[in-house]
Design an enzyme around this catalytic site. Structure first.
Site, short mmCIF file in Angstrom:
data_model
loop_
_atom_site.label_atom_id
_atom_site.label_comp_id
_atom_site.label_asym_id
_atom_site.label_seq_id
_atom_site.Cartn_x
_atom_site.Cartn_y
_atom_site.Cartn_z
N HIS A 191 0.84 -1.21 0.00
CA HIS A 191 0.00 0.00 0.00
C HIS A 191 0.87 1.26 0.00
CE1 HIS A 191 -2.94 -2.75 2.37
NE2 HIS A 191 -3.48 -2.59 1.17
N LYS A 218 -20.69 -6.14 9.77
CA LYS A 218 -19.83 -7.33 9.54
C LYS A 218 -18.37 -6.90 9.49
CE LYS A 218 -20.78 -7.39 4.60
NZ LYS A 218 -20.86 -8.13 3.39
N ARG A 252 -2.25 -6.60 -8.02
CA ARG A 252 -1.10 -7.47 -7.78
C ARG A 252 -1.02 -8.53 -8.87
NH1 ARG A 252 -2.79 -8.26 -1.77
NH2 ARG A 252 -4.56 -8.66 -3.07
N SER A 309 -2.58 -7.94 3.26
CA SER A 309 -2.86 -7.79 4.69
C SER A 309 -3.24 -9.14 5.29
CB SER A 309 -4.01 -6.80 4.90
OG SER A 309 -3.69 -5.55 4.37
#
Ligand code: PNS
Length: 164
Positions: free
Chosen positions: A20, A44, A95, A133
């Site tokens: 990032h 959520k 990516r 992540s």
């Protein structure tokens, strides 16, 4: 009036990684200011880090850039948030091939919702190609070393979360 010098970089950033950071740094060659916009969904939310922790980590990482990059959060549609901020540009990183379908769908849907909004895709830097992540959290939780893949402040907080 939309401000084309401002780009919105939306995501979960749970936590921010060097992938990032690389993307933001390169995007600053094109846009003057970037808002790292952390999406929240109270119904959520399975995040490891609280919203405030994620905002703080992003602001710490980009503090040396003197306000060119700021962290914020939003609920609801990204297109509405971008409009409130007066931006017509959303940045997303790509990516591998696996990212493409999801990113393509989101960009098309956002464009349909707000035709003036454009999504700019940046290829992720070579060394961050395999960083995410999700993987970073998994590796640290199992005792692996992710130094170099996340900023130092994030590494410290990840280790503390998993008592490593
Ligand atoms: O880092 P992520 O989880 O891949 O980011 C996904 C994100 C936050 C960019 C996406 O889920 C989003 O834009 N959420 C806000 C709600 C919204 O606008 N949904 C419709 C997207 S087409």
């Amino acid at each position: 009036m939309a401000n084309s010098d401002l780009a919105i970089y939306p995501g979960s950033f749970d936590p921010i990684t060097n992938g990032h950071v690389d993307l933001v740094t390169r995007t600053l060659r094109v846009f003057d200011k970037i808002i790292v916009a952390i999406a929240t969904n109270p119904d959520k939310d399975h995040s490891l880090f609280s919203l405030q922790e994620r905002i703080d980590m992003v602001n710490e990482v980009f503090a040396p850039l003197h306000g060119r990059v700021t962290a914020d959060s939003f609920q609801g549609l990204l297109v509405d948030y971008a409009e409130r901020k007066g931006s017509t540009v959303v940045i997303r990183g790509l990516r591998a091939i696996s990212d493409f379908e999801y990113e393509f769908q989101m960009a098309m849907m956002n464009h349909r919702l707000k035709p003036k909004l454009e999504t700019f895709f940046m290829m992720t830097g070579e060394s961050e190609f395999y960083t995410s992540s999700r993987l970073v959290k998994e590796v640290v939780s199992l005792g692996g070393d992710v130094s170099g893949l996340v900023p130092d402040n994030v590494l410290t907080k990840l280790k503390a979360k998993f008592k490593r």
